[in-house]
Structure formats: C-alpha cells, structure tokens
Motif scaffolding. Structure first.
Motif, short mmCIF file in Angstrom:
data_model
loop_
_atom_site.label_atom_id
_atom_site.label_comp_id
_atom_site.label_asym_id
_atom_site.label_seq_id
_atom_site.Cartn_x
_atom_site.Cartn_y
_atom_site.Cartn_z
N ASP A 49 20.87 31.61 21.57
CA ASP A 49 20.66 31.92 20.17
C ASP A 49 21.95 31.82 19.36
N GLU A 50 23.06 32.16 19.96
CA GLU A 50 24.35 32.10 19.28
C GLU A 50 25.41 31.71 20.32
N PRO A 51 25.68 30.40 20.45
CA PRO A 51 26.53 29.92 21.57
C PRO A 51 27.93 30.50 21.59
N PHE A 52 28.44 30.92 20.44
CA PHE A 52 29.80 31.46 20.43
C PHE A 52 29.83 32.75 19.64
N ARG A 53 30.24 33.82 20.29
CA ARG A 53 30.41 35.11 19.64
C ARG A 53 31.85 35.58 19.88
N TYR A 54 32.36 36.36 18.95
CA TYR A 54 33.74 36.81 19.11
C TYR A 54 33.90 38.21 18.53
N GLU A 55 34.98 38.85 18.96
CA GLU A 55 35.36 40.15 18.44
C GLU A 55 36.87 40.21 18.39
N ILE A 56 37.42 40.62 17.27
CA ILE A 56 38.86 40.73 17.08
C ILE A 56 39.20 42.16 16.71
N GLY A 57 40.28 42.65 17.29
CA GLY A 57 40.69 44.01 16.97
C GLY A 57 42.09 44.31 17.44
N ALA A 58 42.43 45.59 17.46
CA ALA A 58 43.75 46.04 17.92
C ALA A 58 43.60 46.79 19.23
N GLN A 59 44.60 46.62 20.10
CA GLN A 59 44.56 47.23 21.43
C GLN A 59 45.88 47.92 21.72
N ALA A 60 45.79 49.16 22.16
CA ALA A 60 46.98 49.92 22.57
C ALA A 60 46.87 50.18 24.07
N SER A 61 47.92 49.81 24.80
CA SER A 61 47.94 49.99 26.25
C SER A 61 49.15 50.83 26.64
N ALA A 62 48.98 51.64 27.66
CA ALA A 62 50.09 52.47 28.14
C ALA A 62 50.02 52.58 29.65
N GLU A 63 51.19 52.73 30.27
CA GLU A 63 51.26 52.89 31.72
C GLU A 63 52.35 53.89 32.05
N TYR A 64 52.00 54.86 32.88
CA TYR A 64 52.94 55.90 33.27
C TYR A 64 53.02 55.91 34.80
N GLU A 65 54.15 55.52 35.35
CA GLU A 65 54.34 55.48 36.79
C GLU A 65 55.15 56.70 37.21
N LEU A 66 54.47 57.65 37.83
CA LEU A 66 55.13 58.90 38.18
C LEU A 66 56.18 58.67 39.26
N VAL A 67 55.78 58.05 40.36
CA VAL A 67 56.67 57.64 41.44
C VAL A 67 56.22 56.23 41.84
N PRO A 68 57.01 55.50 42.60
CA PRO A 68 56.60 54.15 42.97
C PRO A 68 55.22 54.13 43.63
N GLY A 69 54.33 53.34 43.05
CA GLY A 69 52.99 53.19 43.61
C GLY A 69 51.96 54.15 43.07
N PHE A 70 52.33 55.08 42.20
CA PHE A 70 51.41 56.07 41.67
C PHE A 70 51.37 55.89 40.15
#
Length: 735
Positions: A460-481
């Motif tokens: 019905d609609e071969p191409f659909r899209y969505e545009i927005g803003a994304q915030a990502s964060a990562e907190y490494e307490l100790v190696p591997g965690f």
C-alpha cells in the motif's frame, strides 16, 4: 533415475545460492570475468530488458530505477563473487483486478558466468541465469546467454530464454511443458518451471558511440503480456493490465554516463512504450579516498645505544614504583589522540602489555600498528617484548606479540613482513599484574543525534519513514558491566501507528489479543503498533555483563528493555579461538512483549527463545552462519546466513529461515528471508571512523522465523579482532 519429491526439489533449489557463494569463485584456469558497464531494466548487465553474459566488477553494489507507463522496477544488484551476480527487485505494474489498480511484487535473480571470453579468439563469455526464481513469477525467466566483444566499441549478446523471455518467437520445448505458477502466494523457488516450456532466441548489441554515450538495440521474446493484456501469455492473468499491445519485439535505447558511478538512459519498447532509467553502481574497491585522509602516525623511535643510555638498558628503572604510572599516563594520553583508549597496562624491565579499546579505526590492524609505534616512543629501551591486546567492552579478545627490534627494523617494509614476525594468540582473561588506567572507570558517555527509520516493500505504501531526535547514554561501572539506553522523540514522518490487516491502532487494541486468527502469535506482524508515537519512546534500556571465563570462551547476560517490542533476559555463551575459522555459540532468552504506548508496560505474551549457532569464516572473506532453535512465535527451525566482507569493511549478506510453521500459517512469502548491507562511513569520507551505514532489507514482516533483536551479541563484538578479520586488514598496520 528416481525423481525427487517436490519438497526435496525445493530444498535443493534453496541451497543453490549458498553452494554458489561458498563453492564457486574464480577458476584458476579461467581468465578474469567479462565486465559490463550497462545495467538493463532488470538491474543486471545487459541490453535494455534482455541479459548478457557480462559481470560487474567484484564487490560492486548497484541500484536501478526504471520507469515506463507499463511498470516501475526498482532493483538492488550485488556482484557477490567475481562470477556470481544477485539481484533483489521490487516492481509495480498495473492490474485491472486490484481495487487500487496496481500490484507491487518482489523478485530475486541469480546469474553465473561459467565461461569467459577469449579476447584473441572466437570463444564468447557464457552465463546462465534465473530471473524471478523465487517469487510469484511475474518476471520469471531462465536463460543461457553468450557475449562477444566484436570491437572496442561494439559488444553483442545472444541467447535462449524461457518463461518471460519466450512469450513469443518460440522454437520448441526441449525440456518439457512449463507448469503454471503455484497457487500459493509465492516466496518459494519455482523449481518445477525452470527451463521448461517454449524457448525463444534473443539478441542485443551495445555500441559505445562516445566515451559517455552508448546506443543499444535488442530483439526480445518478451512481449510484455501481463502489461499489455495478452491473457494467454500472462502467467497470472488476474494481474492483467489494459495497455495496448506493442508493435513489434524490437527495443531501442540510449545510455549516458554521468560521472564514474551514474547512468541515465532512455528506451523505446516495441515501437510504442517510452521509458527512463537511472542507475548507480559503487565498486567497493574504488573508494573516493582509497588511502584515507587520516593524520599520519608518529614514526617509530629507534632506541639509543646501550652506551648512550646504560640505565635504560639495564632495566634498573623498573624498581622505581613511580615509573609505570608515569609511563602509563604518557602512553595513555598519546593513544587517546590516536583514537585509542588505554584500558590497562603491565610493565616489567623486558616486557610491556597494553590493553586497548579501538574507538576510531575500522581495521583493527591500523589501531595495533599505531599503538606499536607509540610504545617504541614511550617505553625504556630494555623493553623488548610488546604485547597489544584488543579489548571490547572489557572483553580481552586477542593479543598480538611483537619484538620491538622487529618493529624498528621493519617500519619501512611491506606489512606482510611485520605480519610474519607477529604472533597472534588468545588473550589471557586473567588480569594478572595489569593496572587499570587512573580515572577510567566508571565511564560515562552520551550523545544526541538525529535518527531516520525507514520501512519498504509494503504494497500500500512502498516507502515509509520517520525522522526524529535520539539521545543515547552508556555507563560502564567496571570493565564488562554496562548500563545503556536510548530515548527517541519523533518529529515527522509517514509511518503511523496501525494494526495488521489495515486495522486502526484503536481497533487492533480493542481485540485485546497477541494472536492471529490462525493461532500464530503476532510477534512481528503488528510491528507498526510500535511506530508513529508522538510521545518519547525508549527503544532500549539494558544492563549487560560481558565476561571471558577462559581464553576461548566468552559470555554475556543482558537484562531490561532489549528492543522496542520485547523486554526480559538474554544470555549467551560463545566458543571462539582467535586463530580458528570456526566459532560455536548458544543463546537463551526469556522475554515478554512490550506495551505499544507505555514504555515501561508489558502485554501478556511471553516466550522462551534461543538458538545454537555455528559460524565459519572462509579465506575469501565469506562467513557462513547456521542458527538452530526456537523463534519468538514458538516455531522451531533454522536460519542460514551468508555474508561477504571485503578488505575495506564492506559487508553484504543474505539470510533465510525455515521453521515448522507451514507456508499457509506463515502467509505471503512462505518463509523468512532478506539481505543485509553495511558500508563503513570511512569508505565514503576518507576520515577514520567506526561508524557504519546500512541495515536489513526484508520483503515482508511476518511472524515465522523471527529472532530477538538484542544488541551486543558476542560474535559481532569479538569477530573484528580475530585472525580472519585482523589479517584481512593487515595491510593498514603501518598506516
């Protein structure tokens, strides 16, 4: 000879692409493949709509947009091996039987060149091809074609075609009658039709009038039956159009080269229909910046003579407790400027080991080479053994051991010489006397950037899209965690929240069920219910623990909101020796379906899913993966994945999943399949970067054969620092 059963024939046909990918390459006794530059209307080298025996340069990724009043064809083509071309097509054509007046259809092609041209003799290049070999059969055809270069500017192709290429001008049926299309919805190899029915000749010629302009003419047995309403020749007469029949079987066209990668063409079909085509072809071996434009590394610093620095050579400095912290700080600062993180270090009078995290270079060999250079500049002269261990989220993967004297001696030689002098081993998981860099943990990183989400292949609609803003964060307490999460806010787009089968979001929620009418759990077919939200969403919020119990075994435990549709616990273990092409893993997940709107809410459906996996990397850069287990819908089966990776980081692959879910319960498409493309950003910009662009392309989102989409799977995390990938990019060690 005993005939194979229909099921056996379909299984044999399904393995044909895999066998070609793994077993067929350039025969040492053959010349290089005949290379073509013009893409036909089906997206492969050829005339206007007829094929040729030409190939694209190995590793080329191309696309065509073809438009006429009769149809629209959008094709993605990839030269998977020097002699094997594959294509994925999405075409639209008019249909008087459809309320909307048209049909969108998916199709796949394969072409293999088994004999090359003799430029000095009479022998042409010869290829065999399957067109639309696994679909509803609208473009279904098979052919054998020969191509000969008559002069530097003239190339001629001639062949015999079946199916679509033999709708007129047939000269016989040497291999029996051609059965009609399967009454089912398609999506399976139409083996019973291959090279059956009438065969007809075709011929095309391309004359390179100037360096940029080419003139093309062809005679084709394709009379465009469905597009022009010839019911007796259309394999699915319910898809007939009402266009006028063409005047003849002769097609004429022109093609103009726009720069190195683009072509614009026009054509006249049968003296009546006019069309346009735009093509793009990118050769992975021809990067805009082949050598990169990164800053040159610091040169190796030769050690002074023992007479000039007797204290440094004696190793007495190692008794000073302040020596290692000072050296580690200086080396860490220098590595940081090179895009590396010095995670930990151990230092004695004669040996130094560093564990680094590569943040910048697509090829780990370049990161290791730059680290080795800096170690010669930071370490006292008595240190002869250099050990550089790659670390991924606290997982020590592989260690490269070098003699410092070899680094000094071989700096200005070929990279193969330092490769022969290096020793690659599994990294020791024990910390030993390694000292973590001061202030490194806990580590917090974050980023805000735009995102683009797309959806293709919807009728019905071969191409659909969505545009927005994304915030990502990562907190490494100790190696591997690692604690990680992402928040998204939609800004605009055409992707709206809706249920399956054309139901509105409200209508689907009112059903209050996660099961389809046939009893199959809706694990992916209601995926658009997670789209189009105007309020913020949390696609992922996880706590992951990565560990390495032994030198060859890795483990992962991830819990939380694993993906937009599921939350729960995912566990994994992987056996992967550094110098082995084989890896074996197992994954077990217990997940529950997330609410469509409430980012922390859940629905009733929950399931245990998991697989046992085997991975094998071949010397030609191809990786084969087999997953056997239970999928999200509770169905059980296997997934085969084939991926080819090039030295510059390009990755192109395909997968197919078949489970105990019947074709009828699965729905249109019969089984899950798709292709994946991943292109390093550095390939196009020349600037070193670990970022990639690309994604998965699948024809349909069905429930059968669906796997959990959890980030940080172990094989993907550690593969780059294992021997196969590391040595493939070893040419950049001295970059």
């Amino acid at each position: 000879m005993r005939a194979h059963s229909p099921l056996t024939r379909r299984l044999l046909a399904s393995t044909l692409p895999v066998a070609l990918l793994l077993g067929l390459g350039t025969n040492p006794g053959q010349a290089d493949p005949l290379i073509g530059t013009k893409l036909n209307g089906h997206g492969l080298p050829g005339g206007i709509d007829t094929p040729s025996a030409e190939m694209l340069p190995d590793g080329t990724l191309g696309a065509t947009l073809n438009y006429s009043d009769m149809s629209r064809r959008n094709t993605l083509v990839f030269q998977a091996m020097p002699r094997l071309t594959v294509a994925l097509r999405y075409g639209r054509f008019d249909s008087i039987a459809e309320d909307r007046g048209y049909v969108w259809d998916r199709s796949f092609d394969l072409r293999y060149q088994f004999l090359d041209e003799d430029p000095q003799g009479w022998r042409p290049a010869i290829a065999i091809g399957l067109q639309d070999f696994m679909g509803t059969g609208f473009y279904s055809a098979e052919y054998i074609v020969a191509t000969k270069t008559i002069s530097p500017r003239l190339r001629v192709s001639a062949g015999l075609g079946w199916g679509r290429l033999a709708q007129s001008g047939g000269i016989g049926s040497p291999f029996g009658d051609r059965p009609g299309p399967d009454a089912e919805e398609g999506g399976k190899p139409n083996v019973d039709q291959w090279f059956k029915g009438e065969m007809a000749p075709f011929v095309n010629a391309t004359w390179q009038a100037t360096d940029k302009l080419a003139l093309i003419a062809e005679y084709s047995g394709d009379n465009y039956a469905c597009e022009t309403g010839i019911a007796e020749d259309c394999p699915r007469s319910v898809w007939l159009s009402d266009k006028d029949e063409l005047k003849n079987n002769i097609n004429l066209g022109v093609s103009y080269q726009l720069g190195e990668n683009y072509q614009l063409g026009g054509y006249l079909l049968g003296g009546k229909q006019v069309g346009l085509q735009f093509s793009v072809a990118m050769n992975s071996a021809q990067a805009p910046f082949p050598s990169g434009i990164e800053k040159a590394p610091a040169p190796v610093r030769p050690r002074p003579s023992p007479a000039a620095d007797p204290e440094g050579w004696s190793g007495a400095w190692s008794a000073d407790p302040t020596a290692q912290p000072a050296i580690q700080k200086a080396l860490g600062d220098a590595l940081d400027k090179e895009g590396q993180t010095l995670e930990s270090m151990s230092l004695t009078a004669t040996r130094a080991e560093v564990r680094i995290r590569n943040r910048r270079y697509m090829q780990p060999a370049e990161a290791i080479g730059r680290t080795a250079r800096l170690m010669t500049r930071a370490l006292p002269p008595s240190v002869e053994t250099l050990v550089i261990t790659s670390s991924e989220d606290g997982l020590p993967t592989s260690s490269v051991t070098l003699r410092r004297s070899d680094v000094e001696r071989l700096e200005n030689t070929e990279a193969s010489q330092i490769a022969n002098a290096a020793v690659l081993t599994d990294a020791d998981p024990r910390p030993g006397n390694l000292t973590y860099s001061e202030g490194l943990f806990p580590r917090f990183r974050w980023a805000i950037k735009p995102y683009l989400s797309t959806s293709i292949f919807d009728p019905d609609e071969p191409f659909r899209y969505e545009i927005g803003a994304q915030a990502s964060a990562e907190y490494e307490l100790v190696p591997g965690f690692v604690l990680a999460g992402t928040v998204r806010q939609r800004v605009l787009g055409t992707t709206d929240q809706e249920g399956p089968g054309g139901l509105s979001a409200e209508e689907y929620e009112a059903l209050d069920t996660d099961y389809a009418e046939n009893g199959v759990p809706r694990v992916r077919s209601d995926g658009r219910m997670y789209s189009g939200n105007s309020s913020p969403t949390i696609p992922r919020l996880t706590l992951a623990w990565y560990a390495k119990p032994t030198e060859t075994i890795y483990s992962r435990v991830t819990t939380g909101l694993l993906e937009r549709a599921y939350g729960g616990v995912s566990t994994e273990v992987l056996w992967y020796p550094t110098n082995s092409p084989l890896a074996i893993g197992a994954e077990l997940n217990r997940v529950k379906k997330r609410d469509f709107r409430d980012v922390f809410g859940f629905r009733d459906y929950e399931v245990t899913t998991g697989h046992v996996s085997a991975y094998y990397r071949f010397d030609n850069g191809i990786t084969a993966q087999l997953d056997v287990g239970q999928y999200l819908a509770g169905d059980r089966g296997a997934t085969v994945t084939i991926e080819r990776e090039f030295a510059n980081g390009w990755r192109v692959g395909a997968w197919a999943s078949k489970t105990d879910l019947s074709a009828e319960d699965f729905g249109e498409g019969s089984f899950d399949k798709g292709v994946s493309i991943s292109i390093p950003l550095a390939w196009g910009t020349g600037e070193p970067s670990m970022r990639r662009v690309g994604g998965n392309i699948r024809s349909l989102s069905r429930d059968g054969g669906s796997k959990l989409r959890v980030e940080g799977r172990l094989y993907d995390k550690v593969r780059d620092s294992q021997s196969g990938h590391l040595y493939q990019g070893w040419g950049r060690f001295w970059r």
